[in-house]
Scaffold this motif. Sequence first.
Motif, PDB file in Angstrom:
ATOM      1  N   SER A  58       4.756  18.298  13.132  1.00 25.15           N
ATOM      2  CA  SER A  58       5.492  18.910  12.033  1.00 25.15           C
ATOM      3  C   SER A  58       6.994  18.818  12.249  1.00 25.15           C
ATOM      4  O   SER A  58       7.467  18.474  13.337  1.00 25.15           O
ATOM      5  N   GLY A  59       7.724  19.179  11.225  1.00 22.48           N
ATOM      6  CA  GLY A  59       9.181  19.165  11.286  1.00 22.48           C
ATOM      7  C   GLY A  59       9.754  20.151  12.279  1.00 22.48           C
ATOM      8  O   GLY A  59      10.924  20.061  12.656  1.00 22.48           O
ATOM      9  N   ARG A  60       8.942  21.113  12.743  1.00 21.27           N
ATOM     10  CA  ARG A  60       9.424  22.084  13.737  1.00 21.27           C
ATOM     11  C   ARG A  60       9.704  21.431  15.086  1.00 21.27           C
ATOM     12  O   ARG A  60      10.389  22.008  15.919  1.00 21.27           O
ATOM     13  N   LEU A  61       9.162  20.222  15.303  1.00 17.89           N
ATOM     14  CA  LEU A  61       9.410  19.513  16.568  1.00 17.89           C
ATOM     15  C   LEU A  61      10.828  18.980  16.645  1.00 17.89           C
ATOM     16  O   LEU A  61      11.400  18.870  17.721  1.00 17.89           O
ATOM     17  N   GLY A  62      11.367  18.584  15.498  1.00 19.22           N
ATOM     18  CA  GLY A  62      12.694  17.988  15.464  1.00 19.22           C
ATOM     19  C   GLY A  62      12.753  16.929  14.386  1.00 19.22           C
ATOM     20  O   GLY A  62      11.922  16.899  13.473  1.00 19.22           O
ATOM     21  N   GLY A  63      13.710  16.024  14.513  1.00 17.65           N
ATOM     22  CA  GLY A  63      13.881  14.963  13.531  1.00 17.65           C
ATOM     23  C   GLY A  63      12.789  13.908  13.634  1.00 17.65           C
ATOM     24  O   GLY A  63      11.895  13.980  14.473  1.00 17.65           O
ATOM     25  N   ALA A  64      12.891  12.907  12.782  1.00 15.76           N
ATOM     26  CA  ALA A  64      11.873  11.865  12.703  1.00 15.76           C
ATOM     27  C   ALA A  64      11.712  11.116  14.021  1.00 15.76           C
ATOM     28  O   ALA A  64      10.594  10.775  14.417  1.00 15.76           O
ATOM     29  N   VAL A  65      12.808  10.867  14.708  1.00 15.47           N
ATOM     30  CA  VAL A  65      12.736  10.141  15.978  1.00 15.47           C
ATOM     31  C   VAL A  65      11.921  10.932  16.995  1.00 15.47           C
ATOM     32  O   VAL A  65      11.052  10.389  17.681  1.00 15.47           O
ATOM     33  N   VAL A  70       6.748  11.845  19.970  1.00 13.25           N
ATOM     34  CA  VAL A  70       5.635  12.706  20.374  1.00 13.25           C
ATOM     35  C   VAL A  70       4.326  12.125  19.863  1.00 13.25           C
ATOM     36  O   VAL A  70       3.330  12.059  20.594  1.00 13.25           O
ATOM     37  N   ARG A  71       4.306  11.671  18.611  1.00  7.92           N
ATOM     38  CA  ARG A  71       3.091  11.099  18.039  1.00  7.92           C
ATOM     39  C   ARG A  71       2.647   9.844  18.803  1.00  7.92           C
ATOM     40  O   ARG A  71       1.465   9.664  19.098  1.00  7.92           O
ATOM     41  N   LYS A  96       2.807  21.195  19.395  1.00  8.27           N
ATOM     42  CA  LYS A  96       3.595  22.414  19.306  1.00  8.27           C
ATOM     43  C   LYS A  96       5.053  22.071  19.623  1.00  8.27           C
ATOM     44  O   LYS A  96       5.338  21.018  20.209  1.00  8.27           O
ATOM     45  N   PRO A  97       5.993  22.943  19.258  1.00  6.47           N
ATOM     46  CA  PRO A  97       7.411  22.641  19.488  1.00  6.47           C
ATOM     47  C   PRO A  97       7.767  22.261  20.927  1.00  6.47           C
ATOM     48  O   PRO A  97       8.635  21.424  21.151  1.00  6.47           O
ATOM     49  N   GLY A  98       7.099  22.809  21.908  1.00 10.19           N
ATOM     50  CA  GLY A  98       7.384  22.470  23.304  1.00 10.19           C
ATOM     51  C   GLY A  98       7.042  21.033  23.673  1.00 10.19           C
ATOM     52  O   GLY A  98       7.521  20.507  24.674  1.00 10.19           O
ATOM     53  N   ALA A  99       6.216  20.364  22.861  1.00  8.28           N
ATOM     54  CA  ALA A  99       5.794  18.990  23.161  1.00  8.28           C
ATOM     55  C   ALA A  99       6.958  18.015  23.132  1.00  8.28           C
ATOM     56  O   ALA A  99       6.938  16.994  23.824  1.00  8.28           O
ATOM     57  N   SER A 100       7.995  18.313  22.360  1.00  8.94           N
ATOM     58  CA  SER A 100       9.130  17.393  22.268  1.00  8.94           C
ATOM     59  C   SER A 100       9.932  17.340  23.570  1.00  8.94           C
ATOM     60  O   SER A 100      10.574  16.339  23.861  1.00  8.94           O
ATOM     61  N   LYS A 101       9.867  18.390  24.358  1.00  5.95           N
ATOM     62  CA  LYS A 101      10.605  18.434  25.621  1.00  5.95           C
ATOM     63  C   LYS A 101       9.725  18.069  26.824  1.00  5.95           C
ATOM     64  O   LYS A 101      10.226  17.877  27.919  1.00  5.95           O
ATOM     65  N   ALA A 102       8.414  17.994  26.611  1.00  5.24           N
ATOM     66  CA  ALA A 102       7.479  17.745  27.705  1.00  5.24           C
ATOM     67  C   ALA A 102       7.461  16.276  28.102  1.00  5.24           C
ATOM     68  O   ALA A 102       7.670  15.393  27.262  1.00  5.24           O
TER      69      ALA A 102
END
Length: 123
Positions: A58-65, A70-71, A96-102
């Motif tokens: 979702s958009g809660r992860l951040g921008g499209a990049v 993550v995807r 979840k939002p933490g996935a973008s930093k993991a």
Amino acid sequence: MEVREARLFSFPKTRRLWRTLDFDRVKEAGHAERGRFMVLATLAVQNSGASRAGFITSGRLGGAVVRNRVRRRLREIVRKHQHDLRDDFWIVVIAKPGASKASYRALEDEWLRLAKRASILAL
């Protein structure tokens, strides 16, 4: 690597969930395992053949990049372990939002832990 061996490790679009109805069916009728970086929803579908997987970022992860990164990581993790999955399951991975930093390793460890808890691995 031979072409035949490369096909064994591909993750074709036929192995993915992409219809909204399929995602909704898994989220509503399936079972969810929750972790720090993702939610793993599974649904046993009789006679569906090889397991199919879908990914929600979702958009809660951040921008499209960030969402696409993550995807791609989640899709690679499922592709890498696709031969360990039991047949006749539909799987939806919700980041979840933490996935973008993991890190990739942290995502893979959590996916394996959740998959074992959901009993979708044929190990």
